[in-house]
Design an enzyme around this catalytic site. Sequence first.
Site, mmCIF file in Angstrom:
data_model
loop_
_atom_site.group_PDB
_atom_site.id
_atom_site.type_symbol
_atom_site.label_atom_id
_atom_site.label_comp_id
_atom_site.label_asym_id
_atom_site.label_seq_id
_atom_site.Cartn_x
_atom_site.Cartn_y
_atom_site.Cartn_z
ATOM 1 N N GLU A 67 90.848 -81.995 21.509
ATOM 2 C CA GLU A 67 89.717 -82.171 22.426
ATOM 3 C C GLU A 67 89.228 -80.858 23.031
ATOM 4 O O GLU A 67 88.204 -80.822 23.713
ATOM 5 C CB GLU A 67 90.098 -83.160 23.533
ATOM 6 C CG GLU A 67 90.272 -84.593 23.050
ATOM 7 C CD GLU A 67 91.579 -84.845 22.320
ATOM 8 O OE1 GLU A 67 91.584 -85.717 21.426
ATOM 9 O OE2 GLU A 67 92.595 -84.174 22.618
ATOM 10 N N CYS A 89 98.654 -76.159 22.956
ATOM 11 C CA CYS A 89 99.949 -75.930 22.315
ATOM 12 C C CYS A 89 100.243 -77.096 21.378
ATOM 13 O O CYS A 89 100.260 -78.249 21.808
ATOM 14 C CB CYS A 89 101.042 -75.805 23.372
ATOM 15 S SG CYS A 89 102.702 -75.677 22.682
ATOM 16 N N GLU A 94 107.605 -83.866 12.497
ATOM 17 C CA GLU A 94 108.050 -84.317 11.180
ATOM 18 C C GLU A 94 106.914 -84.800 10.289
ATOM 19 O O GLU A 94 107.138 -85.103 9.118
ATOM 20 C CB GLU A 94 109.078 -85.433 11.350
ATOM 21 C CG GLU A 94 110.343 -84.969 12.058
ATOM 22 C CD GLU A 94 111.331 -86.091 12.276
ATOM 23 O OE1 GLU A 94 111.119 -87.196 11.742
ATOM 24 O OE2 GLU A 94 112.318 -85.859 12.981
ATOM 25 N N THR A 95 105.694 -84.884 10.818
ATOM 26 C CA THR A 95 104.571 -85.390 10.024
ATOM 27 C C THR A 95 103.531 -84.297 9.815
ATOM 28 O O THR A 95 103.640 -83.198 10.347
ATOM 29 C CB THR A 95 103.897 -86.583 10.735
ATOM 30 O OG1 THR A 95 103.246 -86.102 11.917
ATOM 31 C CG2 THR A 95 104.913 -87.658 11.109
ATOM 32 N N HIS A 97 100.686 -84.248 11.066
ATOM 33 C CA HIS A 97 99.827 -84.175 12.254
ATOM 34 C C HIS A 97 99.623 -82.727 12.698
ATOM 35 O O HIS A 97 98.508 -82.317 13.026
ATOM 36 C CB HIS A 97 100.457 -85.003 13.378
ATOM 37 C CG HIS A 97 99.682 -84.994 14.650
ATOM 38 N ND1 HIS A 97 98.550 -85.757 14.839
ATOM 39 C CD2 HIS A 97 99.870 -84.307 15.803
ATOM 40 C CE1 HIS A 97 98.078 -85.544 16.051
ATOM 41 N NE2 HIS A 97 98.861 -84.665 16.657
#
Length: 189
Positions: A67, A89, A94-95, A97
């Site tokens: 955003e 930050c 683990e993905t 993303h």
Amino acid sequence: MATANKNLSNYDKNTIPNAKNFRFGIVISEWNDHITEGLYSGVIEALTDCGALHKNIIRWNVPGSFELIYGAKKMIETQKPDVVITIGCVIKGETMHFEFVCEGVTQGIKDLNVLSDIPTIFCLLTDNTEQQSIDRSGGTHGNKGTEAAIAAIKMAYLREQANLGFHQSDKLLKTNQLQIEGLPLKIQE
């Protein structure tokens, strides 16, 4: 890590333009606020150390790093600062993303710089671990917020001089170079 041998908080005040007359916009992510608030402190300390007035600093919070782009765009449109600093930050999980957010924010801030007359400074930590972010937000490697504040002052000054056309001051125009408080900035023709 690129900052392992560099303290991000070190700067030579004599090489930085006075920030007294500039208006600064700061858009800060609330996600990982234990990190982003440290970055914000570094920004404020450096800005005020270089002459910025608190009344000329506008802060907006946004939910997350993605955003930051919209927040910076709206701040530019409505508040008319001389420069915007985006603070966020993203810590790798683990993905995928992490990769998507980092890429999106990087491209979005780049787009703002290309499409707007107002410089937007990228103060987004993209670290593999929380400890790396802590180290770069006031920890062992200094504060990336300090580095962002110095970049913001220099870019606000560059914008100001560019809008004057570089020819308004004989002191500034010297053999095709702009002097930033004694530092040459070569102008490409």
